[in-house]
Design a protein around this motif. Sequence first.
Motif, short mmCIF file in Angstrom:
data_model
loop_
_atom_site.label_atom_id
_atom_site.label_comp_id
_atom_site.label_asym_id
_atom_site.label_seq_id
_atom_site.Cartn_x
_atom_site.Cartn_y
_atom_site.Cartn_z
N PRO A 170 0.83 -1.21 0.00
CA PRO A 170 0.00 0.00 0.00
C PRO A 170 0.86 1.25 0.00
CG PRO A 170 0.04 -1.01 2.18
CD PRO A 170 0.72 -1.98 1.24
N ALA A 171 0.42 2.26 -0.73
CA ALA A 171 1.17 3.51 -0.80
C ALA A 171 0.99 4.30 0.50
CB ALA A 171 0.68 4.36 -1.97
N GLU A 172 2.07 4.97 0.92
CA GLU A 172 1.99 5.84 2.09
C GLU A 172 1.27 7.12 1.71
OE1 GLU A 172 2.98 5.49 5.26
OE2 GLU A 172 3.46 3.39 4.82
N PRO A 173 0.42 7.65 2.59
CA PRO A 173 -0.23 8.93 2.27
C PRO A 173 0.81 10.04 2.18
CG PRO A 173 -0.60 8.33 4.57
CD PRO A 173 0.04 7.15 3.90
N PRO A 174 0.74 10.89 1.15
CA PRO A 174 1.74 11.95 1.00
C PRO A 174 1.62 12.96 2.13
CG PRO A 174 -0.06 12.27 -0.54
CD PRO A 174 -0.29 10.95 0.10
N GLN A 175 2.76 13.48 2.57
CA GLN A 175 2.79 14.52 3.58
C GLN A 175 3.03 15.87 2.90
OE1 GLN A 175 2.04 13.77 6.67
NE2 GLN A 175 1.93 11.60 6.17
N THR A 176 2.64 16.94 3.58
CA THR A 176 2.86 18.26 3.03
C THR A 176 4.35 18.56 2.98
OG1 THR A 176 0.78 18.98 4.03
CG2 THR A 176 2.27 20.70 3.26
N PRO A 177 4.91 18.91 1.82
CA PRO A 177 6.36 19.13 1.72
C PRO A 177 6.82 20.31 2.57
CG PRO A 177 5.38 18.85 -0.46
CD PRO A 177 4.25 19.01 0.50
N PHE A 178 8.00 20.16 3.14
CA PHE A 178 8.64 21.23 3.90
C PHE A 178 9.22 22.25 2.92
CE2 PHE A 178 12.63 22.85 5.86
CZ PHE A 178 12.06 23.54 6.92
N ARG A 179 9.09 23.53 3.27
CA ARG A 179 9.60 24.61 2.44
C ARG A 179 10.59 25.43 3.25
NH1 ARG A 179 5.26 26.10 -1.82
NH2 ARG A 179 3.71 24.48 -1.58
N PHE A 180 11.68 25.82 2.61
CA PHE A 180 12.74 26.57 3.29
C PHE A 180 13.37 27.53 2.30
CE2 PHE A 180 17.19 27.28 4.27
CZ PHE A 180 17.23 27.47 5.64
N ARG A 181 13.62 28.74 2.76
CA ARG A 181 14.41 29.66 1.95
C ARG A 181 15.13 30.66 2.86
NH1 ARG A 181 13.36 32.19 -3.97
NH2 ARG A 181 15.51 32.79 -4.28
N ALA A 182 16.41 30.85 2.60
CA ALA A 182 17.21 31.85 3.29
C ALA A 182 17.48 32.99 2.32
CB ALA A 182 18.52 31.25 3.78
N VAL A 183 17.25 34.22 2.77
CA VAL A 183 17.37 35.40 1.93
C VAL A 183 18.34 36.38 2.59
CG1 VAL A 183 16.13 37.35 0.90
CG2 VAL A 183 15.01 35.12 1.08
N ILE A 184 19.22 36.96 1.79
CA ILE A 184 20.09 38.03 2.26
C ILE A 184 19.41 39.36 1.96
CG2 ILE A 184 22.34 39.14 2.06
CD1 ILE A 184 22.40 36.38 3.34
N ALA A 185 19.13 40.13 3.02
CA ALA A 185 18.39 41.38 2.86
C ALA A 185 19.32 42.52 2.46
CB ALA A 185 17.68 41.73 4.16
N ARG A 186 18.80 43.41 1.63
CA ARG A 186 19.49 44.64 1.26
C ARG A 186 18.74 45.82 1.85
NH1 ARG A 186 20.45 44.39 -5.26
NH2 ARG A 186 21.87 42.60 -5.37
N PRO A 187 19.42 46.92 2.17
CA PRO A 187 18.70 48.12 2.58
C PRO A 187 17.69 48.52 1.51
CG PRO A 187 21.04 48.37 3.02
CD PRO A 187 20.90 47.10 2.22
N GLY A 188 16.49 48.85 1.96
CA GLY A 188 15.42 49.23 1.04
C GLY A 188 14.50 48.10 0.65
N ASP A 189 14.90 46.86 0.92
CA ASP A 189 14.03 45.72 0.61
C ASP A 189 12.82 45.68 1.53
OD1 ASP A 189 15.74 44.85 -1.35
OD2 ASP A 189 16.46 43.07 -0.26
N VAL A 190 11.74 45.12 1.03
CA VAL A 190 10.59 44.74 1.85
C VAL A 190 10.33 43.26 1.58
CG1 VAL A 190 8.17 45.14 2.41
CG2 VAL A 190 9.60 47.06 1.69
N LEU A 191 10.42 42.46 2.62
CA LEU A 191 10.15 41.02 2.52
C LEU A 191 8.79 40.77 3.16
CD1 LEU A 191 11.36 38.17 1.80
CD2 LEU A 191 12.11 38.07 4.19
N MET A 192 7.91 40.09 2.43
CA MET A 192 6.57 39.82 2.97
C MET A 192 6.23 38.34 2.88
SD MET A 192 2.78 41.29 2.04
CE MET A 192 2.69 40.48 0.44
N MET A 193 5.78 37.80 3.99
CA MET A 193 5.25 36.44 4.07
C MET A 193 3.76 36.55 4.35
SD MET A 193 6.29 33.47 6.86
CE MET A 193 5.65 34.41 8.27
N CYS A 194 2.96 35.72 3.69
CA CYS A 194 1.52 35.83 3.88
C CYS A 194 0.83 34.49 3.64
CB CYS A 194 0.92 36.89 2.97
SG CYS A 194 1.22 36.63 1.20
#
Length: 312
Positions: A232-256
Motif C-alpha cells: 500500500p502507498a503511504e499517504p503523501p505529507q505536506t512538503p517542507f519549504r525553506f528559503r534563506a534570503v540576504i536582505a538589502r537596505p530598502g528591501d521589503v520582505l513579505m510572508m503571507c
Amino acid sequence: MAHFSPAAPPTPDYVGSRPPTYAPEPTALPAADPEELGELVPDTVLEGARYGACTLRAVSLRGDSARYRGEARRDALLVARFGAGEQALVLVAMATGARAAPGAHRAAAEACRWIGQAVGRSHERLVEDLRADRRGDLKSGLNRLTDRTLGKLRAASGEPTASLRCLLLPADPDCRTRVFFGAGEGGLFRLRDGEWRSLEPAVPAVPDEGAPDGDRLTMDLGIPVPPSPYEPAEPPQTPFRFRAVIARPGDVLMMCTSGLADPLHGEASLRAFLGRRWSRPAAPGLAGFLADTQTRVKGYADDRTAAAVWEA
C-alpha cells in the motif's frame, strides 16, 4: 511658518474593475459558548516591532466572507521575541486551519503555539546558525521542528488540518539573513526597487545553490517513493519549504497566507498599489499597514495574514 509634507493618498476600499460582493466592514460575530469564551477569536490582530536593521509589521484579519457569515477567523498569528539584545531572535508564525476541518481556528492557533515553543527552546542555537550562515543546519533543524508540530495536529485528526509559515529575524544588525520555513500554501514576496518578486519555494523543484542576489533555495522535496504494486502507498505529507534570503537596505520582505498571496498573484492593480505604498523609505504605522493589507479585490474573500519587514 510651519511646513507640512503632503499627506499620503487615502487607501482605496478596493482595487480592480468591480467592487467586491461583501461589505467592507464586519457584519456578524461568530457564535459564542458562555463556557468557552476563551475560544473566541478577535476579528483583527496587529503587531509591530523594530529590531536590528528591520522594522516589522504583521496583521491577521478575518476575510469578507467570514465577516458576513459570522464565522471565526481560521488564520492565526504569533509574533514572539526570544532572548535579549543582539542575541535575540524574532519569530513570526502564521497558520491557516483547513476549511472543512472542525475547529479550524483552534488547529491554526495550536500550530503557531507549538512551533513557537519549539523555536523558543532552540533560539540560541538558531541565532548561532544564522550568524554563521549554516543553512544546511538551519534547514534540517527547522524541518524537524515543523514535522513535529504538524505531526501533533495529524495525530489528533488523522490528516493535515493546518498550513504553517514562519519567518526568523535576528536582532543582530550585522546579520542580514532572513529565514522562511514551513509547510502548506501561501506566499513569500520581496519588493525591491518598486518591483515584486515571488520567492516562494516551488514544489517540486531542484535545490538552487547559486541563486542571484545572495539568495539560496533549499527544501525537502517531499516526493514519495513510487508505490509498489505489492504494497500500500503511504499517504503523501505536506512538503517542507525553506528559503534563506540576504536582505538589502530598502528591501521589503513579505510572508503571507493564501488569503493575500492569491490576490497578489491574480490582480496586477493590487501589486501596483502595494508596491507604491511600501516603496517609501519608512515602514507604515500599524494603522496604515492594516489599511493597506485589507485593500479588497473582487473574488478574494478569505482571511488575510501578512508579515512585512522593511530593511534599513
